[in-house]
Design an enzyme around this catalytic site. Sequence first.
Site, PDB file in Angstrom:
ATOM      1  N   ASN A 145     -10.185  -0.420  -0.144  1.00 11.89           N
ATOM      2  CA  ASN A 145      -8.731  -0.290  -0.027  1.00 11.89           C
ATOM      3  C   ASN A 145      -8.103  -0.966  -1.241  1.00 11.89           C
ATOM      4  O   ASN A 145      -8.162  -2.186  -1.376  1.00 11.89           O
ATOM      5  CB  ASN A 145      -8.283  -0.959   1.280  1.00 11.89           C
ATOM      6  CG  ASN A 145      -6.773  -0.939   1.480  1.00 11.89           C
ATOM      7  OD1 ASN A 145      -6.010  -0.764   0.530  1.00 11.89           O
ATOM      8  ND2 ASN A 145      -6.339  -1.138   2.713  1.00 11.89           N
ATOM      9  N   HIS A 199      -3.281   6.970   2.219  1.00 11.24           N
ATOM     10  CA  HIS A 199      -3.691   5.646   1.758  1.00 11.24           C
ATOM     11  C   HIS A 199      -5.085   5.371   2.302  1.00 11.24           C
ATOM     12  O   HIS A 199      -5.357   5.605   3.478  1.00 11.24           O
ATOM     13  CB  HIS A 199      -2.682   4.597   2.244  1.00 11.24           C
ATOM     14  CG  HIS A 199      -3.170   3.198   2.081  1.00 11.24           C
ATOM     15  ND1 HIS A 199      -3.737   2.756   0.907  1.00 11.24           N
ATOM     16  CD2 HIS A 199      -3.189   2.142   2.928  1.00 11.24           C
ATOM     17  CE1 HIS A 199      -4.079   1.491   1.051  1.00 11.24           C
ATOM     18  NE2 HIS A 199      -3.764   1.087   2.270  1.00 11.24           N
ATOM     19  N   CYS A 244       0.816  -1.221   0.000  1.00  8.87           N
ATOM     20  CA  CYS A 244       0.000   0.000   0.000  1.00  8.87           C
ATOM     21  C   CYS A 244       0.850   1.271   0.000  1.00  8.87           C
ATOM     22  O   CYS A 244       0.321   2.365  -0.178  1.00  8.87           O
ATOM     23  CB  CYS A 244      -0.939  -0.002   1.201  1.00  8.87           C
ATOM     24  SG  CYS A 244      -1.904  -1.506   1.308  1.00  8.87           S
TER      25      CYS A 244
HETATM   26  O1  UT7 Z   1      -3.845  -1.414   3.514  1.00 10.56           O
HETATM   27  C1  UT7 Z   1      -2.938  -1.948   4.434  1.00 10.56           C
HETATM   28  C2  UT7 Z   1      -3.140  -1.330   5.739  1.00 10.56           C
HETATM   29  N1  UT7 Z   1      -4.332  -1.879   6.352  1.00 10.56           N
HETATM   30  C3  UT7 Z   1      -4.908  -1.226   7.323  1.00 10.56           C
HETATM   31  O2  UT7 Z   1      -4.488  -0.163   7.659  1.00 10.56           O
HETATM   32  C4  UT7 Z   1      -6.081  -1.884   8.023  1.00 10.56           C
HETATM   33  C5  UT7 Z   1      -6.046  -1.554   9.471  1.00 10.56           C
HETATM   34  N2  UT7 Z   1      -7.082  -2.225  10.239  1.00 10.56           N
HETATM   35  C6  UT7 Z   1      -8.395  -1.916  10.149  1.00 10.56           C
HETATM   36  O3  UT7 Z   1      -8.785  -1.099   9.345  1.00 10.56           O
HETATM   37  C7  UT7 Z   1      -9.332  -2.538  11.136  1.00 10.56           C
HETATM   38  O4  UT7 Z   1      -8.604  -3.314  12.039  1.00 10.56           O
HETATM   39  C8  UT7 Z   1     -10.459  -3.393  10.515  1.00 10.56           C
HETATM   40  C9  UT7 Z   1     -11.432  -2.492   9.765  1.00 10.56           C
HETATM   41  C10 UT7 Z   1      -9.864  -4.415   9.556  1.00 10.56           C
HETATM   42  C11 UT7 Z   1     -11.238  -4.136  11.592  1.00 10.56           C
HETATM   43  O5  UT7 Z   1     -11.810  -3.193  12.485  1.00 10.56           O
HETATM   44  P1  UT7 Z   1     -11.552  -3.271  14.041  1.00 10.56           P
HETATM   45  O6  UT7 Z   1     -12.322  -2.200  14.654  1.00 10.56           O
HETATM   46  O7  UT7 Z   1     -10.076  -3.287  14.282  1.00 10.56           O
HETATM   47  O8  UT7 Z   1     -12.169  -4.681  14.391  1.00 10.56           O
HETATM   48  P2  UT7 Z   1     -11.620  -5.730  15.433  1.00 10.56           P
HETATM   49  O9  UT7 Z   1     -10.852  -6.757  14.713  1.00 10.56           O
HETATM   50  O10 UT7 Z   1     -10.999  -5.035  16.592  1.00 10.56           O
HETATM   51  O11 UT7 Z   1     -12.967  -6.359  15.950  1.00 10.56           O
HETATM   52  C12 UT7 Z   1     -13.890  -5.617  16.755  1.00 10.56           C
HETATM   53  C13 UT7 Z   1     -15.156  -6.412  16.913  1.00 10.56           C
HETATM   54  C14 UT7 Z   1     -14.931  -7.845  17.365  1.00 10.56           C
HETATM   55  O12 UT7 Z   1     -16.035  -8.232  18.160  1.00 10.56           O
HETATM   56  P3  UT7 Z   1     -15.951  -8.222  19.756  1.00 10.56           P
HETATM   57  O13 UT7 Z   1     -14.831  -9.136  20.112  1.00 10.56           O
HETATM   58  O14 UT7 Z   1     -15.698  -6.777  20.127  1.00 10.56           O
HETATM   59  O15 UT7 Z   1     -17.296  -8.719  20.154  1.00 10.56           O
HETATM   60  C15 UT7 Z   1     -14.929  -8.626  16.082  1.00 10.56           C
HETATM   61  O16 UT7 Z   1     -15.320  -9.957  16.276  1.00 10.56           O
HETATM   62  O17 UT7 Z   1     -15.809  -6.505  15.654  1.00 10.56           O
HETATM   63  C16 UT7 Z   1     -15.961  -7.871  15.290  1.00 10.56           C
HETATM   64  N3  UT7 Z   1     -15.740  -7.965  13.867  1.00 10.56           N
HETATM   65  C17 UT7 Z   1     -16.706  -7.821  12.965  1.00 10.56           C
HETATM   66  N4  UT7 Z   1     -18.042  -7.619  13.124  1.00 10.56           N
HETATM   67  C18 UT7 Z   1     -18.782  -7.507  12.007  1.00 10.56           C
HETATM   68  C19 UT7 Z   1     -14.572  -8.139  13.201  1.00 10.56           C
HETATM   69  N5  UT7 Z   1     -14.776  -8.123  11.882  1.00 10.56           N
HETATM   70  C20 UT7 Z   1     -16.104  -7.936  11.712  1.00 10.56           C
HETATM   71  C21 UT7 Z   1     -16.939  -7.811  10.588  1.00 10.56           C
HETATM   72  N6  UT7 Z   1     -18.259  -7.592  10.777  1.00 10.56           N
HETATM   73  N7  UT7 Z   1     -16.463  -7.889   9.320  1.00 10.56           N
END
Ligand code: UT7
Length: 331
Positions: free
Chosen positions: A287, A256, A122
Amino acid sequence: MITLNTPAPTAHAGILGLGTFRPERVVSNDEICQRIDSNDEWIQERSGIIERRHGGPDETVVTMATAAARKAIADAGITAQQLDLVMVATVTHRYQTPSAAVEVAAAIGAVNAAATDTSAACAGFCYGLGIADGMIRSGSAKYILLIGAEKLSEIVNFEDRGTAFLFADGAGAVVVGPTTAQGIGPTIWGADGTQRDAIIMDPDIFTAEKAGTPSVLTMQGQQVFRWAVGQMGDVCAEAMAAAGVTASDLSAFVPHQANNRITDALVKQLDLPENVVIARDIQYSGNTSAASVPLALDRLRENGEVKSGDLVLMVGFGAGLVHAAQVALVP
Ligand code: UT7
């Protein structure tokens, strides 16, 4: 000791033209959610993405890069024959070798150009811009075509709720060349290979082939999120300082397009004035890795939110982990 000749340097380089390609097919959050346990509201709230585009069977990294390249060359007002180098920033070209760049060069008739791909995920576009700027000012090349092009839909596991909604396809190209005043600021870049596992193709392609399982993109989303929010603000500030500008000189911030919440955090850290336009192309493009910065910049230009000569701050960050940032003038 022998002293070798060097090419005559050129004083200044800048972006001369910009062009993009977005695949036809729009993929909604609802369509993505047919295969993962998620919903439109969560995806919009946690990432900012409303929809993204996926390439069709005939849309490859090469065809998308070629389409974007043709527009950038026309925008720059040069011919393909004038190009000295074609560089494609990508991690999704189907071949380890030959490069996507040799095919693009052949397709556009860049018969006098060298051609190579660069792999910085990226950050690939901002890496490429730094390389192109240096090559032009050193006299190694006069005109360079740089394209960020990705077909991430071919390496995403659509059953993985951590990545399925995030990644998408597209291409953005620029022509970089000599200018009367410097149009690209110093590139602030770096790499942290200790975090190589944070975003990685797993398993590697050779193991995958032997095992008969696909090699897919995996991501430790929270780890990458924390790293980006923790480090990229300083990287952006350094890029402005190195160029001798401040936030009040900026017309737009084009980070990005990884996650709107990362963008929000960086805007806050940089204390950007209200009139600085913030690129939010992620809403409609997802993305697109190396393509995201030129796609987002082109959308601002198309919408009339930036115009030729405006100063923009760009930063790319991702798998490696790697990052690169610079300010530049809009062509
Ligand atoms: O391009 C390269 C660089 N990439 C990036 O910069 C990406 C950076 N990371 C992100 O953008 C974020 O981490 C994501 C958008 C990928 C994920 O968001 P998040 O807020 O970090 O989610 P998380 O993994 O911390 O999960 C939070 C909650 C969890 O539930 P509990 O444990 O709080 O109950 C997950 O199980 O959200 C849940 N969850 C989802 N729920 C619905 C994780 N993925 C999903 C989903 N839909 N797709």
